[in-house]
Design an enzyme around this catalytic site. Structure first.
Site, PDB file in Angstrom:
ATOM      1  N   ASP A  52       0.840  -1.195   0.000  1.00 47.94           N
ATOM      2  CA  ASP A  52       0.000   0.000   0.000  1.00 47.94           C
ATOM      3  C   ASP A  52       0.878   1.248   0.000  1.00 47.94           C
ATOM      4  OD1 ASP A  52      -2.381  -1.557   0.228  1.00 47.94           O
ATOM      5  OD2 ASP A  52      -1.950  -1.799   2.367  1.00 47.94           O
ATOM      6  N   ASP A  54       0.662   5.460   0.515  1.00 45.66           N
ATOM      7  CA  ASP A  54      -0.096   6.633   0.936  1.00 45.66           C
ATOM      8  C   ASP A  54       0.661   7.895   0.519  1.00 45.66           C
ATOM      9  OD1 ASP A  54      -1.901   4.922   2.112  1.00 45.66           O
ATOM     10  OD2 ASP A  54      -1.005   5.079   4.104  1.00 45.66           O
ATOM     11  N   ASP A 130       1.921   9.145  14.227  1.00 42.98           N
ATOM     12  CA  ASP A 130       2.046   8.387  15.474  1.00 42.98           C
ATOM     13  C   ASP A 130       3.489   8.087  15.860  1.00 42.98           C
ATOM     14  OD1 ASP A 130       2.397   6.632  13.367  1.00 42.98           O
ATOM     15  OD2 ASP A 130       0.688   5.351  13.870  1.00 42.98           O
TER      16      ASP A 130
END
Length: 444
Positions: A52, A54, A130
């Site tokens: 994936d 992003d 995070d």
């Protein structure tokens, strides 16, 4: 800010998907800033091959949609743009800003962020992420990597540091604690003491997290090829009791070591299947994790005089209901789990009719695979699992001979199949209305 130039890092565009590159280039050509960000950059720097990708940009979601006809906007808490290329979805997020709690686009309840569409600069966006290893930005304009919070140093030291004050960040989103465990298991990193210390005090916050989010996080923990390491990290960190309380309780009971071996054998097999590109099902995973609680409840009820079939059914229903209050296991998986559990006692009933009936059961294969894992964890069940392995290779007509033998005689799966007995043809009776010469009528 630290800038790592192209000649100082190992990221190659050959390892970035075509869809992600198209989005990055089009945003850049339209005059916007465009960066590959998060886990994809982290994994590329570690030599991995992310699935994936992003993207972070200073374009708003509406501006992104204006550039791509194949784009849809999603999300209430965080407004995102999804650009779709066949089976690939490239997620594009606008740089997040710090914002104020009273802002109409940022709403906080009991410390948890429930809506946040405040946009800002790339520096603010980095601080909002995070972990430091997830705040690295690959710039498509000059192919450099930007590090605003010390993520490169953490990659080199193989440590996970939370950005900001840990208690505040966990209160904003308790699922970050599970994300820390998952990243540590996946990367083989150590969670920094300051990031792990609040787990014991704030782990209870996971009980208030959305069960659907915990289901998705559970799949990432256990079905991504590092399930065994994730389970051990969850148990070691003390978070297992807040997500899978039945499993945590079973580990503390007298047969806890046996249950641990069962779960670890099952997760090791699942990891091997994932790494080999084979299919895996969440139903089998959750059946493993909850088996200890189901078995303990059922055996206790049977010892009190309950009907065994009802005892197993009631135990399965109770454990599933308790678990779905924490992790929203869809009914299509919980039904399979309950069938797998219900068939386990039937493996001990080696009577011909019941054996044949069980071999033809639609859920036999999943239940047998579960028995096989139990046999790996408990030597007392190994012979039973071998017997059923051989039963699947035996002609149904020869099962009677196999059942007459001791289990040890058929435990070797390489043994030849017993020869099928010839069936004697019964002679047909002479009907009262035979032919005139007394000969029986011929078969048509």
């Amino acid at each position: 800010m630290r800038i790592i130039s192209r000649d100082q890092h190992g990221i190659s565009r050959r390892n970035i998907s075509n869809g992600a590159l198209r989005v990055l280039y089009r945003l850049n050509e339209a005059g916007y800033e465009a960066f590959l960000v998060g886990g994809a950059v982290r994994d590329l720097l570690l030599g991995g091959h992310p699935k994936d990708f992003d993207i972070a940009t200073n374009a708003t979601p509406e501006q992104v949609r204006g550039l791509f006809r194949n784009c849809r906007l999603i999300g209430r808490r965080f407004r995102l743009a999804h650009v779709v290329f066949g089976q690939e979805i490239v997620e594009v997020a606008t740089f997040r800003g710090i914002g104020e709690e009273g802002n109409a686009d940022r709403h906080v309840v009991d410390g948890r962020i429930v809506r946040d569409n405040v946009y800002g600069s790339i520096e603010e966006d980095a601080i909002r992420r995070d972990f430091r290893v997830n705040a690295l930005y690959y710039n498509i304009a000059d192919f450099s990597v930007r590090d605003y919070v010390g993520g490169m140093a953490d990659l080199e030291k193989k440590e996970l540091h939370l950005i900001g004050e840990p208690e505040q960040r966990y209160r904003e989103d308790p699922v970050r604690m599970l994300r820390a465990v998952r990243l540590a298991a996946k990367l083989g990193f150590r969670i920094d003491e300051s990031a792990e210390q609040p787990f014991a005090r704030l782990g209870q916050l996971l009980c208030d997290a959305a069960p659907a989010r915990l289901f998705d996080e559970s799949l990432k923990l256990f079905l991504s090829g590092h399930g065994l390491a994730s389970f051990r990290e969850l148990d070691r960190s003390g978070l297992l009791q807040f997500v899978f309380p039945s499993a945590a309780a079973a580990l503390r009971r007298p047969h806890g070591d046996e249950f641990r071996r069962l779960v670890e054998h099952g997760l090791a097999n699942t990891d091997q299947r994932v790494q080999a590109g084979k299919s895996v099902t969440p139903a089998f995973l959750f059946a493993l994790l909850l088996w200890g609680g189901v078995r303990e409840r059922a055996e206790r009820a049977i010892a009190s005089g309950a009907d065994p079939q009802h005892a197993w059914g009631n135990a399965a229903d109770a454990v599933v209901q308790e678990q779905t209050a924490r992790v929203a296991i869809p009914r299509r998986f919980s039904l399979v789990m309950e069938e797998i559990w219900a068939l386990q006692p039937r493996f001990e009933q080696r009577v011909k009719k019941r054996v044949v009936r069980l071999l033809t059961h639609p859920r036999f294969r999943a239940a047998f695979d579960f028995l096989a894992v139990r046999g790996e964890a408990d030597p007392a069940l190994a012979e039973l699992a071998q017997w059923w392995e051989q039963a699947q290779l035996t002609d149904p007509a020869a099962l009677g001979d196999m059942l007459a033998q001791p289990a040890s005689a058929v435990s070797d799966t390489s043994a030849p199949r017993p020869a099928a007995r010839k069936r004697r043809r019964r002679r047909r009776r002479k009907p009262s209305g035979g032919s005139a010469d007394g000969a029986p009528p011929t078969d048509s």
